[in-house]
Design a protein around this motif. Structure first.
Motif, PDB file in Angstrom:
ATOM      1  N   HIS A 175      23.361  29.257  38.095  1.00 23.05           N
ATOM      2  CA  HIS A 175      23.216  28.305  36.995  1.00 23.05           C
ATOM      3  C   HIS A 175      24.344  27.275  37.001  1.00 23.05           C
ATOM      4  O   HIS A 175      24.144  26.119  36.643  1.00 23.05           O
ATOM      5  N   GLY A 176      25.546  27.721  37.360  1.00 24.67           N
ATOM      6  CA  GLY A 176      26.668  26.808  37.542  1.00 24.67           C
ATOM      7  C   GLY A 176      27.121  26.066  36.305  1.00 24.67           C
ATOM      8  O   GLY A 176      27.682  24.973  36.398  1.00 24.67           O
ATOM      9  N   ASN A 177      26.920  26.633  35.123  1.00 18.97           N
ATOM     10  CA  ASN A 177      27.345  25.965  33.899  1.00 18.97           C
ATOM     11  C   ASN A 177      28.858  26.042  33.726  1.00 18.97           C
ATOM     12  O   ASN A 177      29.503  27.005  34.141  1.00 18.97           O
ATOM     13  N   SER A 178      29.416  25.020  33.075  1.00 24.39           N
ATOM     14  CA  SER A 178      30.858  24.951  32.872  1.00 24.39           C
ATOM     15  C   SER A 178      31.154  24.279  31.543  1.00 24.39           C
ATOM     16  O   SER A 178      30.440  23.356  31.128  1.00 24.39           O
ATOM     17  N   ARG A 179      32.223  24.756  30.867  1.00 24.91           N
ATOM     18  CA  ARG A 179      32.642  24.159  29.604  1.00 24.91           C
ATOM     19  C   ARG A 179      34.163  24.002  29.616  1.00 24.91           C
ATOM     20  O   ARG A 179      34.891  24.951  29.896  1.00 24.91           O
ATOM     21  N   GLN A 180      34.632  22.807  29.302  1.00 25.14           N
ATOM     22  CA  GLN A 180      36.062  22.520  29.207  1.00 25.14           C
ATOM     23  C   GLN A 180      36.407  22.285  27.745  1.00 25.14           C
ATOM     24  O   GLN A 180      35.788  21.446  27.086  1.00 25.14           O
ATOM     25  N   ILE A 181      37.396  23.026  27.229  1.00 29.46           N
ATOM     26  CA  ILE A 181      37.775  22.913  25.824  1.00 29.46           C
ATOM     27  C   ILE A 181      39.256  22.592  25.724  1.00 29.46           C
ATOM     28  O   ILE A 181      40.100  23.321  26.263  1.00 29.46           O
ATOM     29  N   GLU A 182      39.568  21.496  25.073  1.00 30.79           N
ATOM     30  CA  GLU A 182      40.957  21.168  24.773  1.00 30.79           C
ATOM     31  C   GLU A 182      41.288  21.756  23.400  1.00 30.79           C
ATOM     32  O   GLU A 182      40.564  21.529  22.430  1.00 30.79           O
ATOM     33  N   ILE A 183      42.375  22.508  23.327  1.00 28.34           N
ATOM     34  CA  ILE A 183      42.704  23.238  22.110  1.00 28.34           C
ATOM     35  C   ILE A 183      43.478  22.335  21.148  1.00 28.34           C
ATOM     36  O   ILE A 183      44.574  21.872  21.457  1.00 28.34           O
ATOM     37  N   MET A 184      42.897  22.111  19.984  1.00 28.88           N
ATOM     38  CA  MET A 184      43.553  21.330  18.946  1.00 28.88           C
ATOM     39  C   MET A 184      44.349  22.265  18.034  1.00 28.88           C
ATOM     40  O   MET A 184      43.987  23.427  17.837  1.00 28.88           O
ATOM     41  N   GLU A 185      45.419  21.744  17.467  1.00 33.48           N
ATOM     42  CA  GLU A 185      46.307  22.563  16.645  1.00 33.48           C
ATOM     43  C   GLU A 185      45.568  23.205  15.473  1.00 33.48           C
ATOM     44  O   GLU A 185      45.782  24.376  15.149  1.00 33.48           O
ATOM     45  N   ASP A 186      44.676  22.451  14.837  1.00 34.35           N
ATOM     46  CA  ASP A 186      44.004  22.971  13.646  1.00 34.35           C
ATOM     47  C   ASP A 186      42.865  23.931  13.966  1.00 34.35           C
ATOM     48  O   ASP A 186      42.226  24.468  13.060  1.00 34.35           O
ATOM     49  N   SER A 187      42.588  24.166  15.250  1.00 36.01           N
ATOM     50  CA  SER A 187      41.516  25.094  15.622  1.00 36.01           C
ATOM     51  C   SER A 187      42.037  26.453  16.065  1.00 36.01           C
ATOM     52  O   SER A 187      41.250  27.364  16.338  1.00 36.01           O
ATOM     53  N   LYS A 188      43.357  26.608  16.118  1.00 40.22           N
ATOM     54  CA  LYS A 188      43.917  27.832  16.685  1.00 40.22           C
ATOM     55  C   LYS A 188      43.692  29.054  15.808  1.00 40.22           C
ATOM     56  O   LYS A 188      43.633  30.173  16.297  1.00 40.22           O
ATOM     57  N   PHE A 189      43.539  28.857  14.498  1.00 41.39           N
ATOM     58  CA  PHE A 189      43.385  30.004  13.608  1.00 41.39           C
ATOM     59  C   PHE A 189      42.032  30.681  13.800  1.00 41.39           C
ATOM     60  O   PHE A 189      41.887  31.875  13.517  1.00 41.39           O
ATOM     61  N   ASN A 190      41.012  29.953  14.273  1.00 42.87           N
ATOM     62  CA  ASN A 190      39.710  30.572  14.545  1.00 42.87           C
ATOM     63  C   ASN A 190      39.258  30.288  15.976  1.00 42.87           C
ATOM     64  O   ASN A 190      38.074  30.147  16.258  1.00 42.87           O
ATOM     65  N   LEU A 191      40.229  30.226  16.879  1.00 46.86           N
ATOM     66  CA  LEU A 191      39.939  29.847  18.261  1.00 46.86           C
ATOM     67  C   LEU A 191      39.015  30.839  18.951  1.00 46.86           C
ATOM     68  O   LEU A 191      38.118  30.438  19.701  1.00 46.86           O
ATOM     69  N   LEU A 192      39.215  32.124  18.712  1.00 44.92           N
ATOM     70  CA  LEU A 192      38.379  33.116  19.381  1.00 44.92           C
ATOM     71  C   LEU A 192      36.915  32.938  19.005  1.00 44.92           C
ATOM     72  O   LEU A 192      36.030  33.000  19.871  1.00 44.92           O
ATOM     73  N   GLU A 193      36.650  32.681  17.729  1.00 42.27           N
ATOM     74  CA  GLU A 193      35.269  32.467  17.296  1.00 42.27           C
ATOM     75  C   GLU A 193      34.673  31.219  17.948  1.00 42.27           C
ATOM     76  O   GLU A 193      33.502  31.213  18.359  1.00 42.27           O
ATOM     77  N   ILE A 194      35.481  30.172  18.059  1.00 39.98           N
ATOM     78  CA  ILE A 194      35.010  28.939  18.701  1.00 39.98           C
ATOM     79  C   ILE A 194      34.653  29.200  20.161  1.00 39.98           C
ATOM     80  O   ILE A 194      33.595  28.782  20.655  1.00 39.98           O
ATOM     81  N   LEU A 195      35.533  29.913  20.862  1.00 39.49           N
ATOM     82  CA  LEU A 195      35.307  30.167  22.278  1.00 39.49           C
ATOM     83  C   LEU A 195      34.162  31.150  22.505  1.00 39.49           C
ATOM     84  O   LEU A 195      33.500  31.105  23.545  1.00 39.49           O
ATOM     85  N   GLU A 196      33.925  32.027  21.553  1.00 43.45           N
ATOM     86  CA  GLU A 196      32.759  32.908  21.643  1.00 43.45           C
ATOM     87  C   GLU A 196      31.474  32.087  21.665  1.00 43.45           C
ATOM     88  O   GLU A 196      30.549  32.372  22.434  1.00 43.45           O
ATOM     89  N   GLU A 197      31.416  31.068  20.821  1.00 40.36           N
ATOM     90  CA  GLU A 197      30.236  30.208  20.783  1.00 40.36           C
ATOM     91  C   GLU A 197      30.105  29.390  22.067  1.00 40.36           C
ATOM     92  O   GLU A 197      28.998  29.167  22.571  1.00 40.36           O
ATOM     93  N   VAL A 198      31.238  28.952  22.597  1.00 44.48           N
ATOM     94  CA  VAL A 198      31.212  28.204  23.856  1.00 44.48           C
ATOM     95  C   VAL A 198      30.718  29.103  24.987  1.00 44.48           C
ATOM     96  O   VAL A 198      29.890  28.689  25.813  1.00 44.48           O
ATOM     97  N   ALA A 199      31.219  30.337  25.027  1.00 49.50           N
ATOM     98  CA  ALA A 199      30.776  31.282  26.059  1.00 49.50           C
ATOM     99  C   ALA A 199      29.282  31.563  25.929  1.00 49.50           C
ATOM    100  O   ALA A 199      28.561  31.646  26.932  1.00 49.50           O
ATOM    101  N   LYS A 200      28.818  31.684  24.707  1.00 47.52           N
ATOM    102  CA  LYS A 200      27.391  31.919  24.468  1.00 47.52           C
ATOM    103  C   LYS A 200      26.546  30.781  25.021  1.00 47.52           C
ATOM    104  O   LYS A 200      25.471  31.001  25.593  1.00 47.52           O
ATOM    105  N   SER A 201      27.054  29.553  24.885  1.00 49.89           N
ATOM    106  CA  SER A 201      26.298  28.389  25.348  1.00 49.89           C
ATOM    107  C   SER A 201      26.163  28.343  26.870  1.00 49.89           C
ATOM    108  O   SER A 201      25.272  27.675  27.396  1.00 49.89           O
ATOM    109  N   LEU A 202      27.057  29.037  27.582  1.00 50.93           N
ATOM    110  CA  LEU A 202      26.959  29.073  29.041  1.00 50.93           C
ATOM    111  C   LEU A 202      25.684  29.758  29.510  1.00 50.93           C
ATOM    112  O   LEU A 202      25.164  29.458  30.585  1.00 50.93           O
ATOM    113  N   PHE A 203      25.201  30.691  28.705  1.00 52.03           N
ATOM    114  CA  PHE A 203      24.096  31.538  29.145  1.00 52.03           C
ATOM    115  C   PHE A 203      22.799  31.234  28.406  1.00 52.03           C
ATOM    116  O   PHE A 203      21.839  31.995  28.484  1.00 52.03           O
ATOM    117  N   ASN A 204      22.760  30.131  27.675  1.00 54.13           N
ATOM    118  CA  ASN A 204      21.540  29.713  26.971  1.00 54.13           C
ATOM    119  C   ASN A 204      20.841  28.580  27.718  1.00 54.13           C
ATOM    120  O   ASN A 204      21.462  27.824  28.439  1.00 54.13           O
TER     121      ASN A 204
END
Length: 204
Positions: A175-204
């Motif tokens: 499938h070769g999907n790829s996602r690049q995420i730049e980490i913003m300061e205000d997103s660090k408190f819920n970063l794991l949840e954000i990246l979980e959604e990004v990882a999910k999008s790789l396989f959809n």
């Protein structure tokens, strides 16, 4: 290698000394402060590279040959009889990760689709190593290939989000999907949840 054993109080651990003795010509006790760690897991071998804070670069191959493991670095090569190449690699990997105290510029974990079992085993072992450190690993840029969505939980929770600046998630299958995420300061408190959604999008 004896200097490593003395410095980190391994001198009484005879099985560990035996396991590490083959690498005495590859490592010195000044090289635990790394800038780059990169590995690529294949069906019958592992490519492993790292760069030290003094800009020295090393490239290793851990290859399975029948019942033995061959480890090569440049022109140097040693053979571990009756050894599994993943197990031999993980012993070295544990030493480097356990004593890494400086910030890694890049932490890169990659694989091939036909090495699913080996890669999962290495990610699970990496989680155990990182969790045993007592403090989170500081990494600026993470490049992580995922064969399954939930593999993100094997690495991300063990990293210091205050240091992390970018995450690149890849699907190494056809499938070769790829996602690049730049980490913003205000997103660090819920970063794991954000990246979980990004990882999910790789396989959809």
């Amino acid at each position: 290698m004896e200097s490593i054993l003395r410095k980190y109080n391994f001198q009484e651990d005879r099985p560990l000394q035996k396991a590490l003795s083959y690498a005495r010509s590859f490592f010195t006790d000044s090289e635990f402060h790394l800038k780059v760690i990169a590995l690529s897991v294949h069906d019958q071998y592992i490519l492993f590279a790292y760069k030290t804070s003094s800009e020295k670069e090393y490239n290793f191959m851990y290859r399975q040959r029948g019942k033995s493991c061959e480890v090569s670095c440049g022109e140097k090569e040693v053979t571990m009889e009756n050894s599994d190449f993943v197990e031999v690699f993980l012993k070295d990997f544990e030493i480097l990760l356990s004593h890494q105290n400086s910030i890694l510029d890049t932490f890169w974990l990659a694989t091939r689709e036909n090495a699913t079992n080996h890669y999962t085993r290495i990610l699970e072992a990496t989680k155990t190593i990182l969790d045993s450190r007592g403090e989170k690993l500081t990494v600026t840029n993470l490049l992580l290939e995922l064969l399954y969505q939930n593999q993100i939980h094997l690495i991300l929770p063990s990293l210091d989000f205050n240091v992390l600046k970018s995450v690149n998630l890849n699907d190494p299958t056809s499938h070769g999907n790829s996602r690049q995420i730049e980490i913003m300061e205000d997103s660090k408190f819920n970063l794991l949840e954000i990246l979980e959604e990004v990882a999910k999008s790789l396989f959809n």
